[in-house]
Write an enzyme that holds these catalytic residues in place. Structure first.
Site, mmCIF file in Angstrom:
data_model
loop_
_atom_site.group_PDB
_atom_site.id
_atom_site.type_symbol
_atom_site.label_atom_id
_atom_site.label_comp_id
_atom_site.label_asym_id
_atom_site.label_seq_id
_atom_site.Cartn_x
_atom_site.Cartn_y
_atom_site.Cartn_z
ATOM 1 N N LYS A 123 2.448 24.674 -2.130
ATOM 2 C CA LYS A 123 1.093 24.158 -1.887
ATOM 3 C C LYS A 123 1.111 22.637 -2.023
ATOM 4 C CE LYS A 123 -1.035 28.451 -3.457
ATOM 5 N NZ LYS A 123 -1.886 29.117 -4.477
ATOM 6 N N LYS A 175 5.932 38.283 -0.275
ATOM 7 C CA LYS A 175 4.619 38.264 -0.907
ATOM 8 C C LYS A 175 3.788 39.454 -0.419
ATOM 9 C CE LYS A 175 3.126 34.424 -2.413
ATOM 10 N NZ LYS A 175 2.446 33.133 -2.607
ATOM 11 N N ARG A 192 0.811 -1.217 0.000
ATOM 12 C CA ARG A 192 0.000 0.000 0.000
ATOM 13 C C ARG A 192 0.840 1.260 0.000
ATOM 14 N NH1 ARG A 192 -3.280 1.649 -2.730
ATOM 15 N NH2 ARG A 192 -4.188 -0.436 -2.551
ATOM 16 N N ASP A 222 1.805 38.757 -9.998
ATOM 17 C CA ASP A 222 0.726 37.955 -9.432
ATOM 18 C C ASP A 222 -0.649 38.367 -9.944
ATOM 19 O OD1 ASP A 222 -0.111 35.887 -7.537
ATOM 20 O OD2 ASP A 222 -1.048 37.534 -6.450
ATOM 21 N N GLU A 238 6.863 39.776 -4.776
ATOM 22 C CA GLU A 238 5.580 39.676 -5.468
ATOM 23 C C GLU A 238 5.041 41.078 -5.737
ATOM 24 O OE1 GLU A 238 2.244 36.794 -4.375
ATOM 25 O OE2 GLU A 238 1.486 38.688 -3.579
#
Length: 290
Positions: free
Chosen positions: A142, A174, A107, A229, A207
């Site tokens: 992410k 950012k 698995r 962005d 950013e």
């Protein structure tokens, strides 16, 4: 496609073994009682890993390590290496040895390979949409907690490029960093002071959300890349023209298979797509006795 083991600094034997041991502890606990109860201790068997889908295979090298970690006596024969284009009915590998060990490793090997193959397949597909442009496809942070090592490895196998691995190996200022710092100039200047105090050198990316912010970054300088962005292609073209090659550019924010070609055509150097790792369908694989 490439053998990421030779090029990714995070793919160390120690990191991979730490991941495997943690995953086995989660899955096996104090024993694989199904196999211990139902399978004779001296049974030796063999199984083949079957492909039941179409895409790019990934996680084969990891599966070899998983089988070896469960039982060094297991013999794995790789028939299709990482990066192979596969279709329904292909056999990726075979494994032979103690039956209990095969079942215990099954698995974890499948979970990793299915997820990694899905990511590699999606990466290869989006990469194909960049043909004829200079844009390189980037992943993001992410990722699934405690599975980042595998997900970023899969992006490499699919032909993508890894962005920073974590918060420690690159600075990205950012929107929230800029807002909390009081503006772009303040954020960049504070970053330089921080790195000087630490005696560290880290790449710096900023950013930007508007052409005015791009201009502010250009006025301050001292950075390594400008992120553009959530800009539509017309604004991206303006930003690329404004930057005029002084810094590499990265387009980011909600880019999909339907928009990525238009974004690449604006002349950006990089395109980051979080969906590579957070919204990918796994490839269907199974391990069958024979």
């Amino acid at each position: 496609m490439q053998n990421a083991l030779s090029s990714a600094p995070y793919l160390t034997p120690e990191a991979l073994q730490a991941f495997i041991q943690s995953a086995l502890a989660e899955d096996v606990g104090d024993g694989d009682h199904s196999s211990l109860a139902g399978v004779p201790a001296d049974a030796r068997k063999q199984a083949r890993l079957l492909v039941k889908d179409e895409g790019v295979l990934a996680g084969v090298a990891l599966a070899e390590l998983i089988f070896a970690a469960v039982d060094p006596s297991l013999q794995v024969k790789v028939l299709l290496p990482d990066g192979s284009r596969v279709k329904h009915g292909d056999v990726a590998l075979t494994v032979e040895g103690p039956a209990r060990s095969i079942l215990t490793a099954e698995r974890l090997a499948l979970n990793c390979m299915q997820r990694m193959s899905g990511i590699a397949t999606h990466t290869a597909y989006l990469n194909s949409l960049l043909a004829g442009t200079k844009a390189k496809l980037l992943d993001t942070r992410k990722t699934t907690p405690n599975f980042r090592i595998c997900e970023k490895w899969a992006v490499l196998i699919g032909g993508g490029v890894n962005h920073r691995y974590g918060l420690f190996d690159m600075i990205i200022l950012k929107d929230n960093h800029v807002d909390y710092a009081g503006g772009i100039r303040q954020a960049i200047e504070a970053t330089h002071a921080y790195l000087k105090k630490l005696g560290r050198k880290l790449p710096i990316e900023v950013e930007t959300r508007t052409l005015a912010e791009v201009q502010q970054v250009l006025e301050v300088g001292g950075i390594d890349r400008i992120m553009l962005d959530n800009m539509a292609p017309p604004m991206l073209r303006e930003a690329v023209a404004l930057i005029a090659g002084r810094f590499p550019t990265e387009a980011s924010g909600g880019i999909t298979e339907h928009t990525i070609a238009a974004v690449a055509a604006t002349g950006v150097d990089y395109i980051s797509v979080g969906a590579l790792t957070h919204s990918t369908k796994s490839l269907d694989l199974s391990l069958k006795a024979y």
